[in-house]
Design a protein around this motif. Structure first.
Motif, PDB file in Angstrom:
ATOM      1  N   UNK A   1       0.836  -1.198   0.000  1.00 25.88           N
ATOM      2  CA  UNK A   1       0.000   0.000   0.000  1.00 25.88           C
ATOM      3  C   UNK A   1       0.871   1.249   0.000  1.00 25.88           C
ATOM      4  N   UNK A   2       0.378   2.291  -0.661  1.00 30.55           N
ATOM      5  CA  UNK A   2       1.031   3.595  -0.557  1.00 30.55           C
ATOM      6  C   UNK A   2       0.665   4.218   0.784  1.00 30.55           C
ATOM      7  N   UNK A   3       1.327   5.333   1.106  1.00 32.78           N
ATOM      8  CA  UNK A   3       1.032   6.018   2.373  1.00 32.78           C
ATOM      9  C   UNK A   3      -0.424   6.458   2.416  1.00 32.78           C
ATOM     10  N   UNK A   4      -0.920   7.009   1.306  1.00 35.89           N
ATOM     11  CA  UNK A   4      -2.308   7.472   1.260  1.00 35.89           C
ATOM     12  C   UNK A   4      -3.277   6.308   1.423  1.00 35.89           C
ATOM     13  N   UNK A   5      -3.011   5.188   0.747  1.00 32.72           N
ATOM     14  CA  UNK A   5      -3.889   4.022   0.862  1.00 32.72           C
ATOM     15  C   UNK A   5      -3.875   3.463   2.283  1.00 32.72           C
ATOM     16  N   UNK A   6      -2.698   3.439   2.898  1.00 31.45           N
ATOM     17  CA  UNK A   6      -2.606   2.929   4.271  1.00 31.45           C
ATOM     18  C   UNK A   6      -3.392   3.811   5.235  1.00 31.45           C
ATOM     19  N   UNK A   7      -3.285   5.135   5.058  1.00 27.96           N
ATOM     20  CA  UNK A   7      -4.047   6.043   5.907  1.00 27.96           C
ATOM     21  C   UNK A   7      -5.542   5.877   5.677  1.00 27.96           C
ATOM     22  N   UNK A   8      -5.940   5.710   4.431  1.00 31.60           N
ATOM     23  CA  UNK A   8      -7.366   5.652   4.094  1.00 31.60           C
ATOM     24  C   UNK A   8      -8.023   4.349   4.538  1.00 31.60           C
ATOM     25  N   UNK A   9      -7.352   3.228   4.330  1.00 33.67           N
ATOM     26  CA  UNK A   9      -7.986   1.931   4.566  1.00 33.67           C
ATOM     27  C   UNK A   9      -7.617   1.289   5.901  1.00 33.67           C
ATOM     28  N   UNK A  10      -6.515   1.711   6.520  1.00 31.02           N
ATOM     29  CA  UNK A  10      -6.066   1.048   7.748  1.00 31.02           C
ATOM     30  C   UNK A  10      -6.102   1.988   8.951  1.00 31.02           C
ATOM     31  N   UNK A  11      -5.436   3.134   8.848  1.00 30.59           N
ATOM     32  CA  UNK A  11      -5.252   3.998  10.014  1.00 30.59           C
ATOM     33  C   UNK A  11      -6.512   4.811  10.327  1.00 30.59           C
ATOM     34  N   UNK A  12      -7.019   5.553   9.330  1.00 28.63           N
ATOM     35  CA  UNK A  12      -8.140   6.475   9.592  1.00 28.63           C
ATOM     36  C   UNK A  12      -9.408   5.773  10.086  1.00 28.63           C
ATOM     37  N   UNK A  13      -9.820   4.621   9.507  1.00 27.65           N
ATOM     38  CA  UNK A  13     -11.030   3.970  10.045  1.00 27.65           C
ATOM     39  C   UNK A  13     -10.923   3.656  11.528  1.00 27.65           C
ATOM     40  N   UNK A  14      -9.754   3.189  11.975  1.00 29.99           N
ATOM     41  CA  UNK A  14      -9.581   2.892  13.400  1.00 29.99           C
ATOM     42  C   UNK A  14      -9.507   4.165  14.230  1.00 29.99           C
ATOM     43  N   UNK A  15      -8.813   5.180  13.698  1.00 34.59           N
ATOM     44  CA  UNK A  15      -8.664   6.434  14.441  1.00 34.59           C
ATOM     45  C   UNK A  15     -10.014   7.118  14.631  1.00 34.59           C
TER      46      UNK A  15
END
Length: 302
Positions: A208-222
Motif C-alpha cells: 500500500x502507498x502512504x495514502x492508501x494505508x491512511x485511508x484503509x487502515x489507520x483512519x477507520x480505526x482512528x
C-alpha cells in the motif's frame, strides 16, 4: 457437597429487582430529577398565555440553530482532518503552517473570531472578488457568488457583489467552522497517533502507498476511537451557536433577546431558552454515553 457449591446454595434469579432499583437510584437519579423539572416547566409553559406567546416566538429559531450547527460541524470535520494530517506531516512547511493555524484559532476567543469574520474578513473578501478602485476584482467569481446568494440573474452582469449580500448565517458558519476545525484537528491527530506504528508498517509491507494505508487502515480505526470526542464537540458547537446573536442571526438566543427586550419579559424568555438548550444537550449527552458504552463493549468482544 451441595452446601459448598454457591450455585446450588442460592437459587438463580432471572430478574434482580433490587439491583435495578439500586442502579436507578445511584446512577439515574439526576435524570429522574431532570424529567420531573421538565414536566413542571412544560406544565408552566402550556398553562400560561404569556409563556405560550414566548414559546411561539422563540421556537421558530431552532431551525436556524440546527442549520448553523450541522453545516459548521461538517465543514470543521473536513478542515480538522486535513489539518491533522498536516500536523503529523514530516514536511516542515506544512507542519508549521498547520500548527500556526491551530494555535492561533485555539488561542482567540470565539466571540472575537465571529466579529472578525462578520465585519473584517467578509468585507475584505468581497472587495477582493468584486474589486475596488485599486483592485481589478475577479469578474467570473463575482458573478458566480452573486448567483449563489440570490441576486436577480437579469442584473448580475451590471452589478457587483456587496458585503451586505452575504447572509450573516454564512459568516457565522465560516467562523465556527475554522474555529472548531482547529479543535477537531487535535482530536483527529490524537486518534491517528493512538494507532500503533506497526499497523502503518504492515500496510506498507503489503504494497500500500502512504495514502492508501491512511485511508484503509489507520483512519477507520482512528475515527472510531475519537467518535465520542467528536460527538462532545458537536454538543459544544450547538451551545456556542448562541454567540451568533451578536451579529443578528435569528437563532433561538437572538429571538429570546428580541422577545425579552420588546416585551420586558426576561424570566419567561430565558426560561424557555434554557429549557430548549437543556433538553437538546442532555439528550445528546445521553447519546454520547450510549456510544461510548457500545464502543467499549465492541472492544471487549474483540
Amino acid at each position: 457437597m451441595a452446601q459448598n457449591n454457591p450455585d446450588l446454595a442460592a437459587p438463580r434469579t432471572f430478574f434482580d429487582g433490587r439491583g435495578l432499583v439500586r442502579n436507578i437510584i445511584m446512577r439515574r437519579s439526576w435524570f429522574i430529577a431532570f424529567i420531573l423539572i421538565d414536566i413542571f416547566v412544560l406544565y408552566s409553559i402550556f398553562n400560561s398565555e404569556v409563556m405560550i406567546e414566548a414559546w411561539d416566538y422563540i421556537v421558530v429559531g431552532i431551525g436556524v440553530t440546527v442549520q448553523i450547527t450541522i453545516l459548521s460541524f461538517l465543514l470543521s470535520l473536513v478542515i480538522g482532518l486535513i489539518v491533522a494530517l498536516g500536523r503529523i506531516s514530516k514536511n516542515v512547511i506544512i507542519y508549521n503552517v498547520t500548527t500556526l493555524y491551530v494555535e492561533l484559532f485555539r488561542g482567540l476567543p470565539l466571540l472575537v473570531i465571529i466579529l472578525i469574520f462578520a465585519f473584517v474578513v467578509t468585507p475584505a473578501l468581497v472587495d477582493l472578488i468584486a474589486g475596488t478602485e485599486t483592485l481589478p476584482g475577479i469578474p467570473f467569481l463575482d458573478n458566480f457568488i452573486q448567483s449563489i446568494v440570490g441576486i436577480d440573474p437579469a442584473v448580475i452582469d451590471t452589478t457587483t457583489l456587496r458585503a451586505r449580500d452575504i447572509d450573516p448565517v454564512v459568516r457565522i458558519v465560516l467562523a465556527f467552522a475554522v474555529t472548531y476545525g482547529a479543535f477537531m484537528s487535535e482530536v483527529f491527530r490524537a486518534g491517528i497517533e493512538s494507532i500503533g506504528k506497526g499497523q502503518m508498517e504492515a500496510a506498507r509491507s503489503l504494497g500500500m502507498t502512504y495514502v492508501e494505508a491512511m485511508r484503509y487502515v489507520i483512519l477507520p480505526q482512528a475515527i472510531r476511537n475519537v467518535l465520542p470526542a467528536l460527538a462532545n464537540n458537536f454538543i459544544l458547537l450547538l451551545k456556542d451557536t448562541s454567540l451568533a446573536s451578536v451579529v443578528a442571526v435569528p437563532e433561538i438566543s437572538h429571538l429570546t433577546r428580541q422577545y425579552a427586550s420588546n416585551r420586558f419579559r426576561y424570566p419567561e424568555g430565558l426560561l424557555i431558552l434554557s429549557f430548549i438548550y437543556a433538553n437538546v444537550t442532555i439528550l445528546m449527552s445521553l447519546g454520547v454515553i450510549y456510544l461510548e458504552h457500545r464502543l467499549q463493549q465492541d472492544k471487549r468482544d474483540e
